[in-house]
Design an enzyme around this catalytic site. Structure first.
Site, short mmCIF file in Angstrom:
data_model
loop_
_atom_site.label_atom_id
_atom_site.label_comp_id
_atom_site.label_asym_id
_atom_site.label_seq_id
_atom_site.Cartn_x
_atom_site.Cartn_y
_atom_site.Cartn_z
N CYS A 10 -3.57 7.13 5.51
CA CYS A 10 -4.70 8.03 5.75
C CYS A 10 -4.65 8.68 7.14
CB CYS A 10 -6.00 7.27 5.63
SG CYS A 10 -6.14 6.40 4.06
N GLY A 36 -2.17 11.87 3.79
CA GLY A 36 -2.90 11.53 2.57
C GLY A 36 -3.30 12.76 1.81
N ASN A 110 -8.52 4.31 8.79
CA ASN A 110 -7.08 4.33 8.47
C ASN A 110 -6.53 2.94 8.69
OD1 ASN A 110 -4.13 5.62 10.16
ND2 ASN A 110 -4.34 4.92 8.09
N GLY A 111 -5.86 2.41 7.67
CA GLY A 111 -5.27 1.07 7.77
C GLY A 111 -5.69 0.23 6.58
N TYR A 250 9.17 7.37 9.56
CA TYR A 250 8.88 8.23 8.41
C TYR A 250 7.51 8.93 8.44
CZ TYR A 250 7.78 9.63 3.65
OH TYR A 250 7.40 10.35 2.56
N ASP A 354 19.23 9.86 5.37
CA ASP A 354 17.81 9.77 5.02
C ASP A 354 17.18 8.70 5.91
OD1 ASP A 354 15.45 10.37 3.80
OD2 ASP A 354 16.01 9.69 1.80
N ASP A 355 15.85 8.69 5.93
CA ASP A 355 15.17 7.75 6.83
C ASP A 355 15.10 6.34 6.26
OD1 ASP A 355 13.10 9.26 5.11
OD2 ASP A 355 12.12 7.39 5.66
N CYS A 442 5.32 -3.80 14.99
CA CYS A 442 5.38 -4.59 13.77
C CYS A 442 6.62 -4.12 13.02
CB CYS A 442 4.14 -4.35 12.91
SG CYS A 442 4.27 -5.08 11.26
P1 AMP Z 1 13.11 5.32 -3.14
O1 AMP Z 1 13.52 6.30 -4.18
O2 AMP Z 1 12.02 4.41 -3.67
O3 AMP Z 1 14.26 4.52 -2.56
O4 AMP Z 1 12.43 6.12 -1.96
C1 AMP Z 1 13.15 6.47 -0.81
C2 AMP Z 1 12.60 7.75 -0.26
O5 AMP Z 1 11.19 7.64 -0.08
C3 AMP Z 1 13.18 8.13 1.08
O6 AMP Z 1 13.66 9.45 0.95
C4 AMP Z 1 12.02 8.08 2.08
O7 AMP Z 1 11.99 9.24 2.88
C5 AMP Z 1 10.80 8.07 1.22
N1 AMP Z 1 9.77 7.09 1.65
C6 AMP Z 1 9.92 5.94 2.30
N2 AMP Z 1 8.74 5.30 2.45
C7 AMP Z 1 7.82 6.09 1.86
C8 AMP Z 1 6.40 5.98 1.65
N3 AMP Z 1 5.71 4.91 2.05
N4 AMP Z 1 5.78 6.99 1.02
C9 AMP Z 1 6.47 8.05 0.57
N5 AMP Z 1 7.80 8.20 0.69
C10 AMP Z 1 8.47 7.24 1.34
#
Ligand code: AMP
Length: 467
Positions: A10, A36, A110-111, A250, A354-355, A442
């Site tokens: 959020c 959000g 938020n949280g 992210y 990717d992140d 964390c």
């Molecule tokens: P997945 O297909 O489940 O492995 O999702 C990985 C992708 O989701 C990566 O491209 C991240 O940028 C993205 N991602 C990671 N954490 C989140 C999150 N909490 N909400 C939305 N996207 C996310």
């Protein structure tokens, strides 16, 4: 980027002492839409009465001039919601407003609270009736049930009973109050514009309205803003910080400055640089998974001296609903958002950055698409964070531990699953080497050490690292 629109957390915004409070709140929420997308609301005060408007949908869909005119006064709080807890009904959209012995108040949170259920049961036992299943309503009831004499004392009593992550804004008829949990898990910053004070999750909200950043709201701090000015109290004892590392990786917008004013983009770039130092591979081109992987890819490409390019193009105009084809189209889910550029990829040894990998679904589809449509010769996946092995209970939407691919698979098994030629994650030490004051974070999603305790049963397999 997640192809299934996993939801984010959020965003909150508050302003006190501005003639255009509701309009500013609208813009503050608009800038924080990434936090959000399920619903949003604004509550304003004209000094005597609180006014509330909220709906499901995007900020720009919910509010128009007519609706903003129904929010008079010179103070306001707003909230962008995604459902960390509580489903997507309108009654769960915040701010939540209530009347109590000393007047009215509205709350935007938020949280995620870790003892909300236990507190809720106790309150219900004492006769409280809940209208929503949102954590935040628990806070409202705790404030209302307090026997303290002033609203500020009631709030202090309430926030000392809740556990978990909370960056909280409370609007009373005559004051704006901001409180942050003692660990400072979620970001929260204080700024000023035209002599008024503003509070937001991220500084990108200040940038849009032209407000100047003053400082963060400190962990455990309560800031009271009213006609006598601004006053700061230590509301909760704070012994240890635990900022969410994933905000940098992210969640937060790259142009924001969080956790003491550090720019998110620069951290992501440094993560990419560190990733390249740790896991260089000979290649022809480095491409990001847009948008979340862009900054890390720049860092990776600069460090490895391999050309950067946009080998995947993202469609930014995807609405919340689209008509799915009746006939199955190959890679449809991922093609909705991303399209590989053959002229950049064909015959090339490609590094894709990717992140994070959560379930592995996105990476698997992207690799397949780059190979089949893009015709790349080799695909090397690089992830600018360590393996995500544990779910978040402090406000980030992660699936269960069982669904997190890295909780039960080694890196080489994941590589096989996503069909990449090689796969490397950033090391945990590498992540810490990039963050300022690395002990203040964390990292539970990466190391399974949870800094904040849980009420009653601890979720299974969790190693509690209590401080
Ligand atoms: P997945 O297909 O489940 O492995 O999702 C990985 C992708 O989701 C990566 O491209 C991240 O940028 C993205 N991602 C990671 N954490 C989140 C999150 N909490 N909400 C939305 N996207 C996310």
């Amino acid at each position: 980027m997640n192809i299934y629109d996993m939801k984010e957390e959020c965003g909150i915004f508050g302003i006190y002492g501005h003639t255009e409070a509701a309009n500013m709140a609208y813009l503050g929420l608009y800038a924080q839409q990434h936090r959000g997308q399920e619903g949003a609301g604004i509550c304003s005060s004209d000094g005597a009465t609180l006014y509330l408007e909220k709906s499901l949908g995007y900020v720009s869909e919910i509010f128009n001039e007519k609706r903003l005119k129904r929010l008079p006064g010179d103070s306001a709080i707003g909230h962008n919601r995604y459902s960390t807890a509580g489903g997507n009904a309108i009654k769960n959209v915040q701010p939540i407003m209530a009347n109590f012995s000393l007047g009215s108040l509205a709350i935007a949170h938020n949280g995620n609270l870790t003892n909300a259920q236990a507190l809720k049961e106790g309150l219900e036992h004492d006769g409280a009736i809940f209208q929503s299943i949102a954590d935040s309503e628990v806070i409202v009831h705790l404030i209302a049930h307090s026997r303290a004499h002033t609203a500020e004392e009631k709030i202090i009593e309430a926030v000392n009973q809740i556990q978990g992550a909370f960056s909280l804004l409370i609007l009373k008829e005559d004051a704006l109050i901001a409180v942050r949990d003692s660990f400072g898990v979620r970001p929260m910053c204080l700024g000023t514009i035209d002599g008024a004070y503003v509070v937001a999750s991220e500084t990108c909200a200040f940038d849009l309205i032209g407000a100047a950043y003053i400082r963060d709201i400190e962990p455990g701090e309560m800031v009271i803003i009213n006609k006598s000015g601004i006053n700061s109290l230590r509301a909760i004892r704070s012994t240890k910080r635990a900022h969410c590392a994933f905000e940098f990786i992210y969640f937060s917008r790259p142009d924001s400055h969080i956790f003491g004013g550090t720019n998110v983009h620069s951290i992501r770039k440094a993560l990419g640089k560190q990733l390249s130092i740790e896991s260089y591979v000979d290649a022809d081109v480095v491409i990001p998974v847009p948008d979340s992987g862009v900054a890390a890819t720049i860092g990776y490409a600069n460090q490895s001296i391999i050309p950067f390019d946009f080998g995947l193009v993202r469609n930014h105009y995807i609405g919340r609903t689209f008509i799915e084809p009746k006939q199955s189209i190959r890679h449809f889910g991922v093609k909705i958002k991303l399209n590989p550029v053959q002229s950049i990829l064909r015959g090339k040894r490609v590094v894709v950055v990717d992140d994070s990998i959560v379930r592995g679904t996105t990476s698997k589809k992207i690799v397949k698409m780059i190979r089949e449509v893009g015709q790349a010769a080799e695909i090397h996946v690089r992830i600018s964070s360590p393996c995500t092995i544990s779910p978040c209970f402090y406000g980030i939407d992660t699936p269960t531990r069982g669904e997190l691919i890295a909780s039960s698979h080694h890196v080489d098994e994941i590589r096989k699953y996503i069909t990449a030629d090689s796969l490397s994650y950033l090391s945990f030490e590498g992540l810490k080497s990039v963050l300022p004051n690395p002990e203040d974070y964390c990292y539970a999603c990466f190391n399974n050490k949870y800094p904040i305790r849980f009420a009653r049963e601890e979720p299974a397999q969790m190693e509690l690292f209590l401080v």
